[in-house]
Design an enzyme around this catalytic site. Structure first.
Site, mmCIF file in Angstrom:
data_model
loop_
_atom_site.group_PDB
_atom_site.id
_atom_site.type_symbol
_atom_site.label_atom_id
_atom_site.label_comp_id
_atom_site.label_asym_id
_atom_site.label_seq_id
_atom_site.Cartn_x
_atom_site.Cartn_y
_atom_site.Cartn_z
ATOM 1 N N SER A 191 -7.909 0.785 2.917
ATOM 2 C CA SER A 191 -8.468 0.221 1.542
ATOM 3 C C SER A 191 -9.605 -0.696 1.865
ATOM 4 O O SER A 191 -9.652 -1.082 2.969
ATOM 5 C CB SER A 191 -7.155 -0.515 0.830
ATOM 6 O OG SER A 191 -7.641 -1.224 -0.134
ATOM 7 N N GLY A 235 -13.381 -2.017 -7.304
ATOM 8 C CA GLY A 235 -14.621 -1.389 -7.286
ATOM 9 C C GLY A 235 -14.757 -0.546 -6.001
ATOM 10 O O GLY A 235 -15.876 -0.305 -5.333
ATOM 11 N N GLY A 236 -13.607 0.000 -5.742
ATOM 12 C CA GLY A 236 -13.731 1.094 -4.522
ATOM 13 C C GLY A 236 -14.333 0.375 -3.046
ATOM 14 O O GLY A 236 -13.950 -0.663 -3.036
ATOM 15 N N ARG A 272 0.831 -1.124 -0.154
ATOM 16 C CA ARG A 272 0.010 -0.132 -0.093
ATOM 17 C C ARG A 272 0.737 1.242 0.090
ATOM 18 O O ARG A 272 2.076 1.130 0.562
ATOM 19 C CB ARG A 272 -0.732 0.053 1.296
ATOM 20 C CG ARG A 272 -1.887 1.155 1.341
ATOM 21 C CD ARG A 272 -3.138 1.057 0.308
ATOM 22 N NE ARG A 272 -4.174 1.749 0.599
ATOM 23 C CZ ARG A 272 -5.137 2.090 -0.369
ATOM 24 N NH1 ARG A 272 -4.979 1.722 -1.669
ATOM 25 N NH2 ARG A 272 -6.133 2.791 0.195
ATOM 26 N N ASP A 317 -8.003 8.329 -0.211
ATOM 27 C CA ASP A 317 -8.596 7.157 0.449
ATOM 28 C C ASP A 317 -8.471 7.261 1.999
ATOM 29 O O ASP A 317 -9.165 6.697 2.773
ATOM 30 C CB ASP A 317 -7.759 5.842 0.155
ATOM 31 C CG ASP A 317 -8.475 5.224 -1.211
ATOM 32 O OD1 ASP A 317 -9.721 5.634 -1.508
ATOM 33 O OD2 ASP A 317 -8.149 3.974 -1.519
ATOM 34 N N GLU A 351 -6.007 3.859 -7.614
ATOM 35 C CA GLU A 351 -7.225 4.494 -7.019
ATOM 36 C C GLU A 351 -8.299 5.222 -7.939
ATOM 37 O O GLU A 351 -9.060 4.236 -8.264
ATOM 38 C CB GLU A 351 -6.795 5.584 -5.968
ATOM 39 C CG GLU A 351 -7.741 5.712 -4.666
ATOM 40 C CD GLU A 351 -8.860 6.369 -4.852
ATOM 41 O OE1 GLU A 351 -9.016 7.618 -5.042
ATOM 42 O OE2 GLU A 351 -9.929 5.756 -5.020
ATOM 43 N N THR A 375 -8.309 0.216 -10.274
ATOM 44 C CA THR A 375 -8.123 -0.867 -9.391
ATOM 45 C C THR A 375 -8.401 -2.278 -10.354
ATOM 46 O O THR A 375 -9.220 -2.239 -11.366
ATOM 47 C CB THR A 375 -8.937 -1.100 -8.246
ATOM 48 O OG1 THR A 375 -9.054 -0.070 -7.544
ATOM 49 C CG2 THR A 375 -8.709 -2.394 -7.299
#
Length: 582
Positions: free
Chosen positions: A466, A488-489, A114, A442, A422, A402
């Protein structure tokens, strides 16, 4: 199958790239319509398989497997090709999480790549002069949203520990495609047609668009010589070539001299970045052990909470009553997302009550709040001591960013990896042929509520929370039976949980479960996927007290089911991914 003119062009150009595997006509998707769906069939194999969001990436992964590489080697090749062919979604300018099952030792490992905030980042980063949160795209576009990319360092760590083929060999498919060019796919063309911000920046504009401002057409070749040189440097010198020296200097310069929202990244931020091994999170669901990524991803814990809450309901009996599943699933989602937004953040900065959140008794108590006939509305977080106030949930509609890919090799090693930049096309800043992430958005924009700090506020060197949920499911004999994940967030959690219910409760094959309409709640309105027959549930759900919205829920779930000695691959009909296997 009769091919349209653009498909013939696309096929010709793909063949001209001299890849190991020819592209089949059935792999070439028509442009996405209103629903964005192109129905697909499960792919079956015996030994090894790659499922990713783009046919060229799946081919690259299979080329590595057929050359004797393992699942880790194939994952690196897949990610490097996705950097090139799916630039809106992921790449070396972003980050990701990787879950690995070692088929020899039986160990499950998880890796955290990350992004991190720069050392100069402060909690008011995304507030305006009046102390109010910026609009989303006011914060996204430009340098201020860029976090230190993590995926290259993470993949180097995984390869050092678990790889098989030499590191440099794994970059060759992407280098070849970057030098020879690859055809613009229908999906990339459509996304470029709708994109509003890329053309503000010369490097991005010149690469993707014609002089008249229109996207380069479907089937035309994109050649990316700057990226080829970056990949060669990483291949020959390792990740240090990315995090130090000329490439790092160009990243810092691009971020800090951005004409929009200039950032504050330093060479030290890049040089000091560390990928991390984390403990995976696991929980029992029915007779299965479901394992996923722990914090700083909220995905694994939230998926496991949803499943734990749903344990007490006979979901198998609802296959003929899908509206009942939508109701129960949405209510479980409200409860799980409420806990997610209260408690989950970077574990290096916040103490995460993981054991308590996954305690079966706690989840039974949480689930007892579900009324089979009435929605609870907005759920409150559970009664777990924590000093932080509830986080603001920024519930954006899904964006075309993503990616997820699933891989299994002939020795039983399995990789489930989700990676991202993102937002679609990230910060829109391009450096040396790759796009930089906007991962810092985020974080919660509002750093305090009721005078207390929120757990996911911006802090120096912190990793934003995340929702990525790479998942591997094991049977009672501790053998993997399912490798799954999705983009998909914050909707990733619902997308993955839906597939798990579809396979484990409804006994659908992986393709059927992925193809099911998407639905659920993020402790906000109940969402039903536009263009599907589940839209017909809206009135009934509203009578039960749901606030319902019908929206495009464009997942990109890619998975592998292992059943009776056979590999079954499923690719999301909402994207242009494919499964390939031997």
């Amino acid at each position: 199958m009769q091919l349209k003119f653009w498909q013939l062009i696309f096929t010709t150009l793909v063949f001209s790239c001299n890849l190991v595997f020819p592209v089949r006509s059935q792999d070439l998707l028509a442009p996405e319509g209103d629903t964005g769906r192109t129905e697909k069939q499960a792919v079956r194999a015996k030994q090894q398989m790659v499922v990713s969001g783009n046919v060229l990436a799946s081919q690259a992964g299979m080329a590595i497997l057929r050359r004797g590489g393992n699942a880790v080697d194939a994952a690196i090749a897949v990610q490097m090709v996705l950097t090139l062919v799916e630039p809106q979604s992921s790449g070396i300018g972003g980050g990701g999480f990787l879950l690995l099952y070692n088929g020899t030792t039986g160990k499950l490992l998880s890796y955290d790549g990350r992004e991190t905030a720069p050392g100069k980042a402060r909690s008011d980063r995304f507030l305006n002069a009046a102390g109010k949160p910026l609009d989303f795209f006011e914060a996204v576009v430009g340098g201020k949203s860029v976090g230190v990319p993590g995926v290259v360092r993470m993949l180097e760590m995984v390869h050092r520990e678990e790889g098989k083929l030499p590191w440099r060999e794994l970059f060759q498919p992407a280098i070849q495609l970057a030098e020879n060019g690859f055809p613009i796919s229908p999906r990339l063309y459509q996304l470029l047609s709708r994109e509003r911000y890329l053309q503000r920046f010369p490097n991005s504009r010149n690469y993707f668009y014609l002089a008249n401002g229109q996207p380069k057409p479907i089937g035309s070749k994109l050649v990316n010589l700057p990226l080829a040189e970056v990949l060669k440097a990483i291949a020959n010198q390792g990740a240090d070539a990315f995090y130090q020296g000329e490439i790092a200097r160009d990243i810092v310069q691009t971020v800090n001299q951005a004409p929009v929202n200039p950032g504050d990244l330093t060479l030290a931020d890049l040089a000091n970045y560390q990928a991390k091994k984390r403990d995976p999170v696991c929980g029992l669901y029915r007779v299965y052990q479901v394992c996923s990524m722990g914090p700083p991803s909220s995905g694994g814990i939230t998926v496991l909470q949803m499943l734990g809450i749903l344990q007490t309901f006979d979901l198998a009996s609802l296959k003929s009553k899908p509206i009942e599943l939508v109701h129960l699933f949405s209510e479980a989602g409200r409860l799980a997302y409420a806990d997610r937004n209260q408690f989950l953040a970077d574990p290096d900065f916040v103490k995460i009550p993981t054991q308590r959140l996954l305690d079966p008794q706690y989840l039974r108590v949480r689930g007892s709040a579900i009324d089979p006939n009435r929605s609870m509305g907005k759920a409150a977080p559970g009664n777990i001591t924590n000093s932080s106030q509830q986080n603001q949930l920024i519930n954006w509609l899904d964006i075309p960013a993503t990616t997820h890919f699933s891989i299994i090799d002939k020795d039983g090693n399995a990789v489930s990896m989700t990676s991202t930049i993102e937002s679609g096309f990230g910060s829109r800043l391009m450096v040396r042929g790759f796009l930089l992430n906007n991962q810092l958005t985020d974080f919660n924009f509002v750093p305090q509520e009721n005078g207390l700090p929120v757990v996911n506020r911006v802090e120096a060197w912190k990793r934003p929370r995340s929702s990525m949920s790479p998942t591997i499911v094991f049977n009672a004999q501790k053998k993997p039976v399912l490798i799954i994940g999705s983009p998909g967030g914050s909707g990733i959690i619902n997308f993955v949980a839906k597939v798990l219910v579809g396979v484990l409760d409804w006994k659908l094959d992986i393709q059927e479960a992925i193809s099911l309409p998407n639905f659920g709640s993020r402790n906000s309105p109940t969402e039903l996927e536009a263009g599907t027959n589940y839209v017909n549930f809206k009135a009934d759900l509203e009578r039960r007290g749901h606030q319902v919205i019908v929206v495009p829920l464009n997942s990109g779930s890619h998975g592998i089911e292992i059943k009776n000695g056979e590999l079954i691959g499923g690719a999301d009909p909402r994207r242009e991914g494919v499964a390939i296997g031997d």
